[in-house]
Design a protein around this motif. Structure first.
Motif, PDB file in Angstrom:
ATOM      1  N   LEU A 355       0.824  -1.210   0.000  1.00 45.97           N
ATOM      2  CA  LEU A 355       0.000   0.000   0.000  1.00 45.97           C
ATOM      3  C   LEU A 355       0.861   1.264   0.000  1.00 45.97           C
ATOM      4  O   LEU A 355       0.550   2.234  -0.703  1.00 45.97           O
ATOM      5  N   LEU A 356       1.932   1.257   0.779  1.00 48.93           N
ATOM      6  CA  LEU A 356       2.827   2.411   0.795  1.00 48.93           C
ATOM      7  C   LEU A 356       3.488   2.612  -0.566  1.00 48.93           C
ATOM      8  O   LEU A 356       3.664   3.746  -1.021  1.00 48.93           O
ATOM      9  N   GLY A 357       3.827   1.505  -1.233  1.00 50.44           N
ATOM     10  CA  GLY A 357       4.400   1.598  -2.573  1.00 50.44           C
ATOM     11  C   GLY A 357       3.414   2.190  -3.568  1.00 50.44           C
ATOM     12  O   GLY A 357       3.767   3.066  -4.374  1.00 50.44           O
ATOM     13  N   LEU A 358       2.163   1.724  -3.510  1.00 49.39           N
ATOM     14  CA  LEU A 358       1.134   2.272  -4.397  1.00 49.39           C
ATOM     15  C   LEU A 358       0.902   3.747  -4.125  1.00 49.39           C
ATOM     16  O   LEU A 358       0.787   4.559  -5.050  1.00 49.39           O
ATOM     17  N   LEU A 359       0.823   4.098  -2.849  1.00 50.74           N
ATOM     18  CA  LEU A 359       0.588   5.490  -2.482  1.00 50.74           C
ATOM     19  C   LEU A 359       1.732   6.383  -2.957  1.00 50.74           C
ATOM     20  O   LEU A 359       1.490   7.476  -3.503  1.00 50.74           O
ATOM     21  N   THR A 360       2.957   5.930  -2.775  1.00 53.89           N
ATOM     22  CA  THR A 360       4.117   6.694  -3.234  1.00 53.89           C
ATOM     23  C   THR A 360       4.093   6.877  -4.747  1.00 53.89           C
ATOM     24  O   THR A 360       4.361   7.973  -5.262  1.00 53.89           O
ATOM     25  N   PHE A 361       3.741   5.810  -5.461  1.00 55.15           N
ATOM     26  CA  PHE A 361       3.692   5.886  -6.932  1.00 55.15           C
ATOM     27  C   PHE A 361       2.629   6.864  -7.396  1.00 55.15           C
ATOM     28  O   PHE A 361       2.886   7.730  -8.248  1.00 55.15           O
ATOM     29  N   PHE A 362       1.425   6.759  -6.847  1.00 57.37           N
ATOM     30  CA  PHE A 362       0.333   7.621  -7.293  1.00 57.37           C
ATOM     31  C   PHE A 362       0.587   9.088  -6.948  1.00 57.37           C
ATOM     32  O   PHE A 362       0.255   9.978  -7.733  1.00 57.37           O
TER      33      PHE A 362
END
Length: 481
Positions: A355-362
């Motif tokens: 989730l942190l990876g997705l949030l950082t990407f978006f």
């Protein structure tokens, strides 16, 4: 011997299991039992005071903190505008806020599985204000627990009335401060200043909101108190499904403490082996939710560590090692070994990292300017006097920055197509705002090869392309042109 003590502990639990069928703040008839916790003291309490000073300073200073002249944190649910760490988010960014909420929820789950209800005792605003502000005022004015009980049972005198008036006046003043600070996080500090300095009739909605917040906070801290944690708060209820036997919580070491017994002043020969717990009940008297931690982990426990400090103080006085009540887990006490990284924690950690990876990407790929193109409702196509085919589109530009942004709209394909903006050629999107316009796209008939031609629209800012959109252009059949 260890097994015998463990067995006695299990037997004690079965004997006292009735405590789980009720809460300590409500009697058998359903009436409120007022809690008078003894004034806490000790190393953990001093650490909590230091952390409270830091967190409450941050809380009250938050609305005044600016980032490039804008609020560092704004949660304007009324206008659906959110500023987090200087970045503005609009309803179009709802999926980002949803990911943030899910990420935070998974983090809370992971933290609870690992460390129990530490958040409640050390960082929750309800606990910080109740135990470190309002309760401190109560101790200062009315005295410790026994003094408060005597005062409440005594006849109404000038002394008692003056203490009550002073206490509730201070409670109300602090509630007003909290209400204004919370409102500043919702609508901004400048708007709150206007509500304060101008007549209430000029900002009736804001005035009513501040009044309602003040009443709620005063009611919670002056009357409702620990009931907010034991009855209302859903996080406490989550413990029953989140806590495991390896979770680090405030725990009583029954292997050391049982069988408990009173401390005898004169040495008397006795064949009965006693544990370290002398049954002084100070751990109960100091608990702000009125539980007995010796019964084991309970939903009402907020991990405030008051019982740890009280027990450690007693252990020092009777020359016993500290830690009879301490941060530990059921399995750590039973087996003598802490096992923190379990398969469940590993699973939650993986989900949190994803989730942190997705949030950082978006967030890193988030565009400051967005364009939405929709076909004008109820329209197909039309022909101009020079024979070109036209379509009407509603185009919406969203500016997520704090400055007005001039834009340039171009048609990338098909080559030869053009557009005209109804109302003027200039496109300047206001800061933190939305610009809507009606646009006519024109295509020469020889470029139309089907009834639905793809038109690519691009937006440029200072000569740099920042976003693009593909739209369908409806035209006549080839034989009809």
């Amino acid at each position: 011997m260890k097994d015998d003590v463990g067995a006695s502990h299990d037997a004690l639990y079965h004997y006292d299991e009735e405590f789980r069928n009720s809460i300590s703040t409500v009697d058998a008839e359903g009436k409120r039992v007022w809690i008078y916790p003894k004034k806490p003291s000790g190393i953990y309490h001093r650490w909590r005071i230091a952390l409270t000073v830091f967190l409450l300073t941050l809380f009250f200073a938050g609305p005044f903190i600016k980032f490039s002249g804008h609020p560092f944190l704004l949660l304007n649910i009324f206008e659906r505008k959110f500023i987090l760490f200087g970045q503005v988010f609009w309803p179009q960014d709802f999926f980002l806020l949803a990911i943030v909420a899910i990420t935070f929820f998974v983090f809370i789950i992971l933290f609870t599985v690992a460390f129990g209800r530490v958040w409640c005792g050390w960082a929750c605003p309800q606990t910080l204000f109740m135990e470190m502000v309002f309760r401190k005022i109560e101790y200062w004015i009315e005295g410790d627990a026994n003094d408060q009980r005597k005062l409440k049972s005594s006849p109404m005198t000038v002394s008692r009335a003056s203490k009550n008036i002073l206490k509730h006046f201070l409670f109300l003043v602090i509630s007003v401060l909290i209400a204004h600070t919370v409102m500043a996080y919702l609508i901004g500090i400048e708007e709150v200043k206007q509500i304060i300095t101008e007549p209430p009739t000029n900002h009736m909605a804001g005035f009513i909101g501040l009044t309602a917040f003040t009443i709620v906070f005063y009611g919670v801290y002056a009357r409702f108190r620990e009931q907010a944690c034991t009855v209302v708060c859903p996080y406490g209820r989550l413990q029953s499904v989140l806590l495991v036997k390896d979770s680090i919580v405030v725990a009583y070491d029954w292997l050391r403490g049982e069988p408990r017994g009173k401390l005898k002043k004169s040495p008397v020969a006795s064949s009965e082996k006693k544990g370290d717990c002398i049954d002084c009940k100070l751990c109960v008297h100091v608990c702000p939710t009125g539980i007995d931690i010796r019964h084991g982990t309970q939903l009402e426990c907020v991990n405030c560590t008051a019982c740890i400090d009280a027990c450690d103080d007693v252990m020092l006085k009777i020359n016993k090692p500290k830690g009879l009540i301490r941060y530990s887990s059921y399995n750590a006490i039973k087996d003598g070994k802490i096992k923190l990284f379990t398969p469940r924690i590993a699973g939650y950690s993986v989900v949190l990292i994803v989730l942190l990876g997705l949030l950082t990407f978006f967030i890193s790929t988030r565009k400051d300017i967005e364009m939405t193109v929709l076909k004008a409702p109820g329209t197909l196509y039309s022909k101009t006097d020079d024979g070109q085919i036209t379509n009407l589109y509603n185009i919406e530009f969203i500016n997520k920055t704090f400055e007005d942004v001039p834009l340039e709209l171009k048609i990338e394909s098909p080559t030869g197509a053009s557009f005209m903006r109804v109302g003027g050629p200039e496109i300047v999107v206001p800061k933190e705002g939305i610009l809507k316009g009606l646009y006519m796209v024109k295509i020469p008939p020889q470029l139309i090869t089907s009834t639905k031609t793809i038109v690519r629209l691009s937006v440029y800012q200072n000569g740099k392309k920042i976003t693009s959109n593909n739209v369908k252009f409806i035209g006549p059949l080839k034989k009809q042109i």
